[in-house]
Design an enzyme around this catalytic site. Structure first.
Site, PDB file in Angstrom:
ATOM      1  N   HIS A 149      -0.548 -66.434 -61.301  1.00 39.53           N
ATOM      2  CA  HIS A 149      -1.608 -66.900 -60.694  1.00 39.53           C
ATOM      3  C   HIS A 149      -1.238 -67.751 -59.369  1.00 39.53           C
ATOM      4  CE1 HIS A 149      -3.836 -64.998 -63.526  1.00 39.53           C
ATOM      5  NE2 HIS A 149      -3.597 -65.726 -64.583  1.00 39.53           N
ATOM      6  N   HIS A 187      -7.051 -61.249 -64.465  1.00 40.93           N
ATOM      7  CA  HIS A 187      -6.024 -60.606 -65.249  1.00 40.93           C
ATOM      8  C   HIS A 187      -6.143 -59.060 -65.121  1.00 40.93           C
ATOM      9  CE1 HIS A 187      -6.782 -64.564 -67.162  1.00 40.93           C
ATOM     10  NE2 HIS A 187      -5.252 -64.760 -66.942  1.00 40.93           N
TER      11      HIS A 187
END
Length: 329
Positions: A56, A218
């Site tokens: 991320h 995700h």
């Protein structure tokens, strides 16, 4: 799979080594752990930590530094960090006034951060936390009970980081966090899936002319797929969902964050920003803070998210605007 890496299993380790090389004046890595800590001298204030699976970037290690996080724990790609790693981050962040943890709402993150908290308290460190659940796209998702924690987490880091920097107590920061998190809401969309290096293929595939609303960071499923539309139509959908969830009224003050998910050029983010600005103006929503760029990505996913924060307190805006020294803010 085309990626500028060496061995997939070494991606996180080598990424952290590279991060410390590039930003060694601000941060360092705890020896033997996937934990990044700031180099500022300890001054007896509350420590602030966050973390989660890697992939991320720049979250969360990019926000370690003066005025934001004391430390960040970096799990394997899309995988919660382990309790022992989190415990070391807590210990490194502790300045004697307690440590506050910002946790995204994923079951693995919550379980492991809470286990680390119990271990830290056994060692005499006072710990408190908040769970961020800003994603309004779906009520429950893979890996969560309730809404997911996504890009709005960065705004929590920023405002709580300012509170810690200005000497607020652990109790005061907990009260602030509990008031703040419900006033931050996010929704996103994806044009393509993310490719985890050790998997070697995208987590999901969309047709060339297709996109999906509400995909998680995700690659969790969203709430609908459609044929690709102009930016203005995408902005209308996301803005409408957010304003409805807030029950927003004309004249209210908001901040906004437009966040790229990894493979969306700034050119496209700015086009989208222009559309969002006009829609909010038409609704007579006063935007008093705005930020744009890649802050909570999903490796190489094409897409973006829109976060609104209802600025109910002047101090929240002061926290967003405060100067910090981190690799990525």
């Amino acid at each position: 799979m085309k990626k500028i890496i060496n061995q997939p299993k070494h991606v996180v380790d080598e990424m952290l080594q590279g991060l410390v090389f590039m930003h060694g004046g601000l941060v360092e890595r705890l020896d033997g752990y996937d934990v990044i800590v700031r180099k500022t001298a300890k001054r007896g204030k509350v420590g602030l930590i966050s973390g989660g699976g890697s992939g991320h970037e720049p979250s969360h290690a990019g926000f370690v530094g003066r005025g934001m996080l004391s430390a960040a724990v970096c799990g394997a790609v899309f995988t919660s960090p382990t309790p022992d790693q989190i415990l070391e981050a807590i210990k490194a962040a502790d300045e004697g006034a307690g440590v506050f943890m910002v946790i995204k709402n994923y079951s693995g993150d919550i379980m492991n951060f809470e286990m680390a908290q119990e271990m830290a308290e056994m060692e005499g460190i006072e710990v408190a936390s908040v769970v961020v659940d800003d994603d309004i796209a779906v009520e429950n998702s893979l890996y969560t009970q309730g809404r997911r924690g996504v890009a709005g987490t960065i705004l929590v880091h920023k405002i709580l980081g300012h509170a810690a920097e200005t000497g607020k107590s652990l109790t005061e920061i907990k009260e602030l966090a509990d008031a703040l998190v419900p006033q931050i809401k996010t929704i996103g969309l994806a044009l393509s899936g993310a490719t985890v290096p050790e998997v070697g293929k995208p987590g999901f595939v969309l047709a060339e002319d297709e996109f999906e609303y509400g995909v998680g960071i995700h690659g969790e499923p969203g709430y609908k797929k459609e044929k690709l539309q102009p930016s203005q139509a995408l902005a209308e959908e996301l803005v409408a969902k957010l304003l409805q969830d807030f029950n927003a009224q004309a004249g209210e003050k908001y901040g906004l964050l437009i966040n790229g998910l990894g493979a969306t050029p700034l050119m496209e983010q700015y086009v989208f920003a222009n559309d969002v600005a006009q829609l909010l103006k038409d609704k007579e929503i006063e935007v008093v803070y705005h930020k744009i760029g890649n802050y909570m990505t999903s490796i190489d996913m094409a897409g973006l998210s829109l976060t609104l924060i209802k600025l109910e307190e002047t101090s929240w805006l002061e926290g967003l605007e405060a100067t910090v020294e981190t690799p990525a803010w």
